[in-house]
Scaffold this motif. Structure first.
Motif, PDB file in Angstrom:
ATOM      1  N   PRO A  98       0.816  -1.226   0.000  1.00 21.32           N
ATOM      2  CA  PRO A  98       0.000   0.000   0.000  1.00 21.32           C
ATOM      3  C   PRO A  98       0.846   1.270   0.000  1.00 21.32           C
ATOM      4  N   GLU A  99       1.942   1.239   0.731  1.00 23.03           N
ATOM      5  CA  GLU A  99       2.839   2.399   0.767  1.00 23.03           C
ATOM      6  C   GLU A  99       3.588   2.551  -0.551  1.00 23.03           C
ATOM      7  N   TYR A 100       4.108   1.453  -1.080  1.00 23.17           N
ATOM      8  CA  TYR A 100       4.890   1.521  -2.318  1.00 23.17           C
ATOM      9  C   TYR A 100       4.043   1.967  -3.504  1.00 23.17           C
ATOM     10  N   LEU A 101       2.772   1.510  -3.545  1.00 23.28           N
ATOM     11  CA  LEU A 101       1.919   1.754  -4.712  1.00 23.28           C
ATOM     12  C   LEU A 101       0.868   2.834  -4.470  1.00 23.28           C
ATOM     13  N   HIS A 102       0.939   3.484  -3.313  1.00 24.99           N
ATOM     14  CA  HIS A 102       0.043   4.590  -2.986  1.00 24.99           C
ATOM     15  C   HIS A 102      -1.424   4.184  -3.105  1.00 24.99           C
ATOM     16  N   THR A 103      -1.760   3.102  -2.398  1.00 21.95           N
ATOM     17  CA  THR A 103      -3.125   2.584  -2.480  1.00 21.95           C
ATOM     18  C   THR A 103      -3.525   2.008  -1.123  1.00 21.95           C
ATOM     19  N   SER A 104      -4.745   1.447  -1.056  1.00 22.72           N
ATOM     20  CA  SER A 104      -5.248   0.873   0.193  1.00 22.72           C
ATOM     21  C   SER A 104      -4.825  -0.589   0.322  1.00 22.72           C
ATOM     22  N   ASN A 105      -5.001  -1.147   1.525  1.00 22.79           N
ATOM     23  CA  ASN A 105      -4.668  -2.553   1.753  1.00 22.79           C
ATOM     24  C   ASN A 105      -5.516  -3.471   0.877  1.00 22.79           C
ATOM     25  N   TRP A 161      -4.971  -7.161  -4.589  1.00 21.28           N
ATOM     26  CA  TRP A 161      -5.205  -7.626  -5.960  1.00 21.28           C
ATOM     27  C   TRP A 161      -3.897  -8.026  -6.640  1.00 21.28           C
ATOM     28  N   ALA A 162      -2.757  -7.599  -6.092  1.00 24.73           N
ATOM     29  CA  ALA A 162      -1.474  -7.998  -6.672  1.00 24.73           C
ATOM     30  C   ALA A 162      -1.268  -9.506  -6.582  1.00 24.73           C
ATOM     31  N   LEU A 163      -1.810 -10.127  -5.539  1.00 26.95           N
ATOM     32  CA  LEU A 163      -1.771 -11.578  -5.417  1.00 26.95           C
ATOM     33  C   LEU A 163      -2.860 -12.226  -6.266  1.00 26.95           C
ATOM     34  N   THR A 164      -4.049 -11.645  -6.242  1.00 22.14           N
ATOM     35  CA  THR A 164      -5.192 -12.225  -6.943  1.00 22.14           C
ATOM     36  C   THR A 164      -5.005 -12.205  -8.458  1.00 22.14           C
ATOM     37  N   GLN A 186       2.687   2.783  -9.243  1.00 23.37           N
ATOM     38  CA  GLN A 186       1.248   2.920  -9.065  1.00 23.37           C
ATOM     39  C   GLN A 186       0.610   1.545  -9.231  1.00 23.37           C
ATOM     40  N   LEU A 187      -0.581   1.381  -8.662  1.00 14.63           N
ATOM     41  CA  LEU A 187      -1.222   0.073  -8.655  1.00 14.63           C
ATOM     42  C   LEU A 187      -1.619  -0.435 -10.047  1.00 14.63           C
ATOM     43  N   PRO A 188      -2.276   0.355 -10.914  1.00 17.79           N
ATOM     44  CA  PRO A 188      -2.754  -0.207 -12.192  1.00 17.79           C
ATOM     45  C   PRO A 188      -1.659  -0.862 -13.034  1.00 17.79           C
ATOM     46  N   PRO A 189      -0.523  -0.180 -13.318  1.00 19.13           N
ATOM     47  CA  PRO A 189       0.498  -0.879 -14.119  1.00 19.13           C
ATOM     48  C   PRO A 189       1.103  -2.068 -13.383  1.00 19.13           C
ATOM     49  N   PHE A 190       1.190  -1.983 -12.054  1.00 20.95           N
ATOM     50  CA  PHE A 190       1.732  -3.104 -11.290  1.00 20.95           C
ATOM     51  C   PHE A 190       0.836  -4.331 -11.438  1.00 20.95           C
ATOM     52  N   LEU A 191      -0.480  -4.135 -11.425  1.00 14.29           N
ATOM     53  CA  LEU A 191      -1.407  -5.255 -11.610  1.00 14.29           C
ATOM     54  C   LEU A 191      -1.277  -5.848 -13.011  1.00 14.29           C
TER      55      LEU A 191
END
Length: 475
Positions: free
Chosen positions: A40-47, A52-55, A100-105
């Motif tokens: 959450p800290e690295y990707l500036h998002t919620s827990n 979803w990175a695992l899912t 950021q979360l979207p490209p990481f997913l």
């Protein structure tokens, strides 16, 4: 680039290249574990969003595995394996460049696409290895799943302390090296283009698996009795029923369900699902016992790095025992190897059960004994499964059949994640611990939770034993 007829490759080089590719792909399952608390800290998002990175990897891996097997049978297994490894490398680069979360997913989803590599590698060995090397080669390839998973945790924990992006740059380099090795060393497999690709079947299977795996992985967060969770489960049942009806009417389906329903294949897939449950349960329980604070009464208070180092021997034992599984299969048949492996897994969980019932503190070395015993059983059992599958299906269906078998293992792991995770989350002990925000009450699994989870895992081992014994003895 096809292999010329005059070119010969030593079987050991083929096994090494394919097993290394399997280890590289399986690393993607554990490489992210040390990052989970900080994502959450690295990707500036919620827990919840970071989970979803695992899912994402779970979903794309489950969908891609049987499809990759079918494409390998149609267009050549080495080509599809190369594309799978390329997807893992590309996904790793995307993750390494993401803040950021979207490209990481997107990157994690691309990594999941490569999960069909192990099933493809096993099928390629049937095409490339002499009969006397086939059993040990398949055993090594099967064990690569556990080796990568076990070694990935401590390595990832060590690297993540300094630069989490370096984890994914390293994963990209390792995967590309394995890709080059496969292209240079492994001969091309024959293709069987009997018909066009079943696109409708692929979409139907992807939809059904997504509807099933989403509530399995997110049900604890959403609530198991919420309309969303129940609705997704109901949708999965409906889509699976429609997909089965459609596939049975096809002359050249994505998955030959009649072959899948054959006794040997069906029982082996059932044993695979149960073994996948036992494998993932082993990765959930010991790490919490190692890392939970000592004040909880059952924890050991170790860091992620130290916990990973205590769990790493299990992967090496799994790899070593895969060769034992191959020898047992050669001497007594793969049915005996599968039953023996499942029984050894049960012994590991029995040791854990005795310690929990006696209310003894389970220290790090106890857990080394437990995880190594369970890993030995998994190594022996996993060596037998591809042999049973490939002995029951035509050569032209080995990729597809191994892909379905790998999918069943993944489903078993997903069910374990849901059931064991739910048990441990609902049976907790609360302790007050100092944190950066001050003293807080934190919940950790209780002995009751570990006890129930261990019993459930024992039942899974028993199911695997029963499926093995129900197989027809080899002639």
């Amino acid at each position: 680039m096809p292999t010329t007829p005059t070119r010969t490759v030593h079987p050991t080089a083929i096994v090494a290249a394919l097993s290394a590719a399997g280890i590289a792909v399986s690393l993607m399952q554990t490489i992210i574990v040390p990052l989970v608390p900080r994502l959450p800290e690295y990707l500036h998002t919620s827990n919840d969003n970071a989970a979803w990175a695992l899912t994402a990897t779970l979903l794309t891996g489950a969908v891609a595995t049987p499809i990759a097997g079918r494409l390998g049978d149609m267009y050549g297994k080495r080509l599809i394996l190369a594309l799978s490894l390329l997807s893992v490398a590309l996904g790793s680069v995307v993750c390494a460049l993401s803040d950021q979360l979207p490209p990481f997913l997107v990157g994690r989803a691309l990594q999941g696409v490569g999960m069909g590599a192990i099933a493809l590698g096993i099928s390629m060995m049937r095409d490339s290895l002499p009969p006397e090397r086939l059993g040990s080669g398949i055993a090594a390839m099967s064990a690569s799943l556990g080796v990568g998973g076990a070694l990935g945790l401590p390595i990832a924990a060590l690297v993540a302390q300094y630069d989490w992006h370096a984890l994914f740059w390293g994963a990209a380099v390792i995967t590309l090296v394995c890709l080059v090795a496969v292209l240079i060393v492994v001969p091309a497999s024959p293709a069987h283009r009997t018909a066009g690709f079943d696109y409708v079947g692929a979409v139907g299977l992807a939809t059904a698996l997504t509807l099933l795996l989403l509530p399995l992985s997110k049900g604890a967060t959403w609530g198991w009795a919420t309309p969303l969770t129940l609705g997704l489960f109901a949708g999965a049942i409906i889509v699976f029923a429609l997909w089965i009806a459609y596939e049975l009417r096809r002359d050249h389906p994505l998955v030959d369900l009649r072959t899948t329903a054959e006794r040997t294949v069906a029982l082996t897939n059932g044993a695979s699902m149960a073994a996948g449950f036992a494998l993932f349960s082993m990765s959930l329980i010991p790490v919490q016992l190692l890392m939970a604070p000592a004040v909880t009464g059952n924890g050991n208070g170790l860091s992620m790095v130290k916990a990973g180092l205590f769990l790493a021997p299990g992967g090496l034992v799994m790899f070593a025992c895969s060769n034992i599984g191959a020898r047992v299969s050669r001497a007594f048949g793969p049915r005996s190897s599968l039953a023996l492996g499942a029984a050894v897994m049960a012994v590991g969980y029995l040791i854990q059960l005795v310690l929990l019932v006696a209310d003894w503190h389970i220290g790090p070395w106890h857990l080394v004994l437990i995880t190594c015993t369970i890993s030995a059983g998994i190594g022996i059992a996993y060596a037998a499964m591809p042999a049973l599958i490939m002995g029951a299906v035509p050569l032209r269906q080995t990729g597809e059949a191994n892909g379905v078998n790998a999918l069943m293992r993944s489903l078993g792991m997903s069910v374990a994640s849901a059931i064991v995770g739910m048990v441990l989350a609902h049976n907790v002990v609360t302790v007050k611990l100092p944190t950066q925000a001050g003293v807080r009450a934190l919940a950790f699994p209780s002995n009751t939770g570990y006890l129930i989870a261990t019993i459930v895992s024992l039942v899974a081992c028993a199911v695997s034993v029963v499926c093995a014994l129900a197989l027809r003895p080899a002639r």
